[in-house]
Design a protein around this motif. Structure first.
Motif, PDB file in Angstrom:
ATOM      1  N   GLY A  11       0.799  -1.221   0.000  1.00 11.75           N
ATOM      2  CA  GLY A  11       0.000   0.000   0.000  1.00 11.75           C
ATOM      3  C   GLY A  11       0.828   1.265   0.000  1.00 11.75           C
ATOM      4  N   LEU A  12       2.026   1.228   0.579  1.00 13.50           N
ATOM      5  CA  LEU A  12       2.881   2.412   0.634  1.00 13.50           C
ATOM      6  C   LEU A  12       3.719   2.607  -0.623  1.00 13.50           C
ATOM      7  CD1 LEU A  12       4.169   2.178   4.327  1.00 13.50           C
ATOM      8  CD2 LEU A  12       2.575   3.867   3.401  1.00 13.50           C
ATOM      9  N   MET A  13       3.966   1.542  -1.363  1.00 13.42           N
ATOM     10  CA  MET A  13       4.872   1.631  -2.522  1.00 13.42           C
ATOM     11  C   MET A  13       4.457   2.674  -3.559  1.00 13.42           C
ATOM     12  SD  MET A  13       6.231  -2.255  -3.304  1.00 13.42           S
ATOM     13  CE  MET A  13       4.651  -2.777  -3.952  1.00 13.42           C
ATOM     14  N   PRO A  14       3.160   2.832  -3.880  1.00 13.95           N
ATOM     15  CA  PRO A  14       2.790   3.785  -4.946  1.00 13.95           C
ATOM     16  C   PRO A  14       2.993   5.246  -4.599  1.00 13.95           C
ATOM     17  CG  PRO A  14       1.011   2.218  -4.534  1.00 13.95           C
ATOM     18  CD  PRO A  14       1.987   2.082  -3.431  1.00 13.95           C
ATOM     19  N   LEU A  15       3.317   5.563  -3.346  1.00 10.86           N
ATOM     20  CA  LEU A  15       3.550   6.962  -3.002  1.00 10.86           C
ATOM     21  C   LEU A  15       4.710   7.549  -3.802  1.00 10.86           C
ATOM     22  CD1 LEU A  15       3.008   6.874   0.871  1.00 10.86           C
ATOM     23  CD2 LEU A  15       1.402   7.566  -0.912  1.00 10.86           C
ATOM     24  N   CYS A  16       5.595   6.669  -4.285  1.00 10.68           N
ATOM     25  CA  CYS A  16       6.704   7.144  -5.123  1.00 10.68           C
ATOM     26  C   CYS A  16       6.223   7.739  -6.442  1.00 10.68           C
ATOM     27  CB  CYS A  16       7.667   6.000  -5.407  1.00 10.68           C
ATOM     28  SG  CYS A  16       8.844   5.695  -4.073  1.00 10.68           S
ATOM     29  N   GLN A  17       4.986   7.461  -6.822  1.00  9.13           N
ATOM     30  CA  GLN A  17       4.459   8.034  -8.058  1.00  9.13           C
ATOM     31  C   GLN A  17       4.466   9.557  -8.013  1.00  9.13           C
ATOM     32  OE1 GLN A  17       0.585   6.274  -8.468  1.00  9.13           O
ATOM     33  NE2 GLN A  17       1.381   4.232  -8.878  1.00  9.13           N
ATOM     34  N   SER A  18       4.351  10.114  -6.823  1.00  2.62           N
ATOM     35  CA  SER A  18       4.412  11.570  -6.662  1.00  2.62           C
ATOM     36  C   SER A  18       5.799  12.045  -6.280  1.00  2.62           C
ATOM     37  CB  SER A  18       3.396  12.015  -5.591  1.00  2.62           C
ATOM     38  OG  SER A  18       2.093  11.639  -5.948  1.00  2.62           O
ATOM     39  N   GLY A  19       6.772  11.136  -6.352  1.00  2.00           N
ATOM     40  CA  GLY A  19       8.148  11.478  -6.010  1.00  2.00           C
ATOM     41  C   GLY A  19       9.067  11.345  -7.206  1.00  2.00           C
ATOM     42  N   ILE A  20       9.872  10.299  -7.212  1.00  2.00           N
ATOM     43  CA  ILE A  20      10.895  10.147  -8.244  1.00  2.00           C
ATOM     44  C   ILE A  20      10.313   9.977  -9.644  1.00  2.00           C
ATOM     45  CG2 ILE A  20      12.744   9.270  -6.785  1.00  2.00           C
ATOM     46  CD1 ILE A  20      11.818   6.446  -7.477  1.00  2.00           C
ATOM     47  N   TYR A  21       9.113   9.423  -9.750  1.00  2.00           N
ATOM     48  CA  TYR A  21       8.606   9.082 -11.074  1.00  2.00           C
ATOM     49  C   TYR A  21       8.141  10.286 -11.882  1.00  2.00           C
ATOM     50  CZ  TYR A  21       9.053   4.215  -9.762  1.00  2.00           C
ATOM     51  OH  TYR A  21       9.573   3.001  -9.362  1.00  2.00           O
ATOM     52  N   ILE A  22       7.886  11.406 -11.228  1.00  2.00           N
ATOM     53  CA  ILE A  22       7.539  12.612 -11.989  1.00  2.00           C
ATOM     54  C   ILE A  22       8.554  13.726 -11.740  1.00  2.00           C
ATOM     55  CG2 ILE A  22       5.083  12.085 -12.057  1.00  2.00           C
ATOM     56  CD1 ILE A  22       4.654  14.129  -9.853  1.00  2.00           C
ATOM     57  N   ASN A  23       9.670  13.390 -11.118  1.00  2.00           N
ATOM     58  CA  ASN A  23      10.683  14.391 -10.796  1.00  2.00           C
ATOM     59  C   ASN A  23      11.290  15.026 -12.042  1.00  2.00           C
ATOM     60  OD1 ASN A  23      13.689  14.437  -8.695  1.00  2.00           O
ATOM     61  ND2 ASN A  23      12.181  16.002  -9.109  1.00  2.00           N
ATOM     62  N   ALA A  24      11.302  14.279 -13.155  1.00  2.00           N
ATOM     63  CA  ALA A  24      11.856  14.835 -14.396  1.00  2.00           C
ATOM     64  C   ALA A  24      11.044  16.029 -14.883  1.00  2.00           C
ATOM     65  CB  ALA A  24      11.912  13.760 -15.477  1.00  2.00           C
ATOM     66  N   LEU A  25       9.754  16.054 -14.602  1.00  2.00           N
ATOM     67  CA  LEU A  25       8.925  17.200 -14.968  1.00  2.00           C
ATOM     68  C   LEU A  25       9.342  18.449 -14.201  1.00  2.00           C
ATOM     69  CD1 LEU A  25       5.444  15.437 -15.083  1.00  2.00           C
ATOM     70  CD2 LEU A  25       6.540  16.577 -17.021  1.00  2.00           C
ATOM     71  N   HIS A  66      12.636  18.421 -21.484  1.00  2.00           N
ATOM     72  CA  HIS A  66      13.118  17.099 -21.892  1.00  2.00           C
ATOM     73  C   HIS A  66      12.449  15.988 -21.091  1.00  2.00           C
ATOM     74  CE1 HIS A  66      16.203  19.458 -23.880  1.00  2.00           C
ATOM     75  NE2 HIS A  66      16.587  19.961 -22.720  1.00  2.00           N
ATOM     76  N   SER A  67      11.322  16.284 -20.449  1.00  2.00           N
ATOM     77  CA  SER A  67      10.742  15.339 -19.497  1.00  2.00           C
ATOM     78  C   SER A  67      10.274  14.049 -20.148  1.00  2.00           C
ATOM     79  CB  SER A  67       9.579  15.999 -18.745  1.00  2.00           C
ATOM     80  OG  SER A  67       8.591  16.445 -19.646  1.00  2.00           O
ATOM     81  N   SER A  68       9.737  14.115 -21.375  1.00  2.00           N
ATOM     82  CA  SER A  68       9.260  12.880 -22.005  1.00  2.00           C
ATOM     83  C   SER A  68      10.416  11.905 -22.224  1.00  2.00           C
ATOM     84  CB  SER A  68       8.567  13.196 -23.332  1.00  2.00           C
ATOM     85  OG  SER A  68       9.453  13.858 -24.224  1.00  2.00           O
ATOM     86  N   PHE A  69      11.554  12.417 -22.668  1.00  2.00           N
ATOM     87  CA  PHE A  69      12.719  11.549 -22.856  1.00  2.00           C
ATOM     88  C   PHE A  69      13.257  11.053 -21.520  1.00  2.00           C
ATOM     89  CE2 PHE A  69      17.395  11.321 -22.787  1.00  2.00           C
ATOM     90  CZ  PHE A  69      17.575  10.224 -23.606  1.00  2.00           C
ATOM     91  N   LEU A  70      13.395  11.960 -20.544  1.00  2.00           N
ATOM     92  CA  LEU A  70      14.015  11.591 -19.274  1.00  2.00           C
ATOM     93  C   LEU A  70      13.147  10.643 -18.463  1.00  2.00           C
ATOM     94  CD1 LEU A  70      15.616  14.970 -18.147  1.00  2.00           C
ATOM     95  CD2 LEU A  70      16.758  12.937 -19.056  1.00  2.00           C
ATOM     96  N   MET A  71      11.830  10.828 -18.515  1.00  2.00           N
ATOM     97  CA  MET A  71      10.960   9.916 -17.772  1.00  2.00           C
ATOM     98  C   MET A  71      10.983   8.531 -18.403  1.00  2.00           C
ATOM     99  SD  MET A  71       7.840  12.514 -16.818  1.00  2.00           S
ATOM    100  CE  MET A  71       7.054  11.583 -15.526  1.00  2.00           C
ATOM    101  N   GLY A  72      11.062   8.479 -19.720  1.00  2.00           N
ATOM    102  CA  GLY A  72      11.233   7.191 -20.369  1.00  2.00           C
ATOM    103  C   GLY A  72      12.581   6.581 -20.068  1.00  2.00           C
ATOM    104  N   ALA A  73      13.630   7.418 -20.090  1.00  2.00           N
ATOM    105  CA  ALA A  73      14.979   6.923 -19.815  1.00  2.00           C
ATOM    106  C   ALA A  73      15.109   6.438 -18.370  1.00  2.00           C
ATOM    107  CB  ALA A  73      16.001   8.016 -20.091  1.00  2.00           C
ATOM    108  N   SER A  74      14.508   7.169 -17.426  1.00  2.00           N
ATOM    109  CA  SER A  74      14.589   6.757 -16.022  1.00  2.00           C
ATOM    110  C   SER A  74      13.852   5.450 -15.794  1.00  2.00           C
ATOM    111  CB  SER A  74      14.035   7.856 -15.111  1.00  2.00           C
ATOM    112  OG  SER A  74      12.656   8.058 -15.341  1.00  2.00           O
TER     113      SER A  74
END
Length: 494
Positions: A401-415, A421-429
């Protein structure tokens, strides 16, 4: 109007934003939220992620029915509480479909094979979606994944090599969808709403896991394991139809969006950065960027955690509690419905903290911390409480239940650090992180095969060490301000 059609979507948005003269404070109060085009895009992307993830991991539960034995000869305390069904029902199930003699190590390779191809397309698809549009990249990828899902039972009957090949190709097309979808938020996501919009979209992954594992067990026992792939292939056909019908790459090209919402989105994006139609990639500067590397490494460690739980929860429950496939599906799926709910709420929490004047980098690090450390600690405890399935399930539900909190952290940090360059970097990450999805099942399958008595403990301690290291790196070096190399350069001529 004819002149507008000659422009690219990006150029239309830039021209539209330059011509707008609106009072943004008044505008923001008039714009709807849930009943709006941008939230409609988020929910359709949610369905897309649901479908892709379900198709990718349905084998994690059907594997219990596909192999001769998933017990692995682990000798846990025989006085366990709770479900203690024999494997008689499971043996009768296996008579309905083909059964294979795959060792735990071979199963680990099969689990990981879908990620072999995915790692190759995550970064390029993000870049490609930024050029030709998310609708085409994700739509055709979803269609390809659906066809391959329908083909998997036949591939398994033709041998291990054919099955692994199909899974690798499926990973290629799924990687294009997962990597390409982030480009849509460059043009649809107002900066202060990106947390909730991305969380809505990405939480479809957890709902897909929950549904696939829950229904996969029921379908396998009632109809035979091949029907699990046929049914989720059918769901993919419906998802493709909705995607191509309802999704548009930007507000300018959307036929049903209100003028108010269109002006609100474009003006919000114009305040953050002027989107260049063809921004060049500063590769050397990216490679020297510590904030970017911290995001990549923490994403890797979190994906190790996620893929370990997603891949091996059914196997762990089967080996510890000796349940049949139907009960295994229910118990294995239960933590992921909690994860789906928290994933939806996590984005709301992150955006709420931003309205309370929390620094953006603080919000990103809080979300990342909560999504990494507590879950990995709880997973380490599991091998020491095998006498109680209730305690095991409670800890699993909290951890997952706690794991998805990262969706508001590292997974959108490129934005935050590089919106141009966020589309490339989010795909690259995601591509870099996906190496964990390849390594974790292979390494864990090896550990479980080599050490039947302490295999799970070794696997979980390794998970904790990797997760902690990635988190520490991000907490030290992670940032949320636009980096110098990501800012638009204005050329001056003398």
């Amino acid at each position: 109007m004819a002149a507008m059609t000659d422009l690219s979507p990006t150029e239309e948005m830039n021209k539209y934003s330059q011509e707008m003269q609106v009072d943004k404070k008044i505008l923001s109060r008039k714009v709807p939220t849930l009943c709006s085009a941008r939230y409609g895009i988020a929910f359709i992307t949610h369905l897309c992620n649901f479908t892709l993830r379900a198709q990718g991991i349905i084998m994690n539960i059907t594997m219990v029915a596909m192999v001769n034995n998933t017990n692995y000869q682990f000798q846990f305390n025989s006085s366990t509480e709770g479900p203690s069904d024999s494997f008689d029902a499971q043996r009768s199930l296996l008579s309905k479909a083909s059964v294979y003699n795959w060792s735990p190590q071979i199963q680990g390779i099969i689990f990981a094979s879908v990620n072999y191809g995915m790692i190759l397309t995550l970064a390029p698809s993000g870049y490609l979606a930024g050029r030709i549009g998310t609708k085409k990249v994700v739509g055709f990828s979803l269609f390809g994944s659906t066809l391959l899902t329908l083909f998997i039972p036949l591939a398994a009957d033709h041998g291990l090599v054919v099955l692994i090949t199909v899974r690798v190709v499926q990973g290629l097309v799924q990687g294009s969808a997962f990597g390409g979808q982030f480009a849509i938020w460059e043009r649809w996501g107002p900066p202060h709403e990106r947390g909730r919009l991305c969380s809505i979209a990405l939480s479809g992954v957890m709902l897909g896991i929950f549904t696939a594992i829950l229904l996969g067990g029921i379908i396998s026992q009632a109809l035979g394991w091949p029907f699990a792939f046929y049914i989720f292939g059918g769901v993919g056909c419906v998802s493709c139809l909705l995607w191509f019908t309802l999704v548009y790459d930007d507000p300018v090209s959307h036929p049903w969006i209100t003028i108010t919402e269109k002006e609100y989105i474009i003006s919000s994006l114009a305040q953050q950065v002027n989107i260049s139609s063809e921004p060049s990639l500063p590769i050397k500067a990216m490679l020297r960027s510590l904030p970017l590397w911290s995001m990549f490494l923490c994403g890797f460690s979190h994906q190790w955690l996620v893929n370990m739980i997603v891949t091996y929860t059914p196997t762990y429950i089967s080996s510890v509690f000796k349940v049949n496939i139907r009960n295994n599906g229910f118990l294995s799926a239960l933590p992921f419905i909690v994860s789906w709910i928290t994933g939806m709420l996590g984005g709301q929490l992150a955006d709420f903290l931003l309205t309370k004047n929390f620094r953006l980098v603080t919000v990103r690090k809080i979300a990342t911390f909560l999504g990494n450390l507590p879950p990995s600690l709880l997973i380490v405890v599991l091998p020491y409480i095998t006498t109680s399935y209730i305690t095991t399930m409670v800890l699993l539900m909290i951890a997952v239940g706690l794991m998805p909190l990262c969706q508001s952290g590292i997974y959108i940090n490129a934005l935050d650090i590089a919106p141009r360059h966020s589309s490339f970097l989010m795909g690259a990450s995601r591509g870099f992180a996906q190496t964990a999805a390849i390594l974790s099942p292979t390494v864990c399958g090896f550990l479980l095969n080599q050490d039947p008595e302490f295999g799970w403990r070794n696997t979980f301690f390794l998970l904790f060490a990797i997760d902690l290291l990635g988190l520490i790196i991000y907490l030290i070096f992670g940032e949320a301000e636009i980096q110098e190399w990501a800012k638009e350069r204005k050329l001056t001529r003398l």
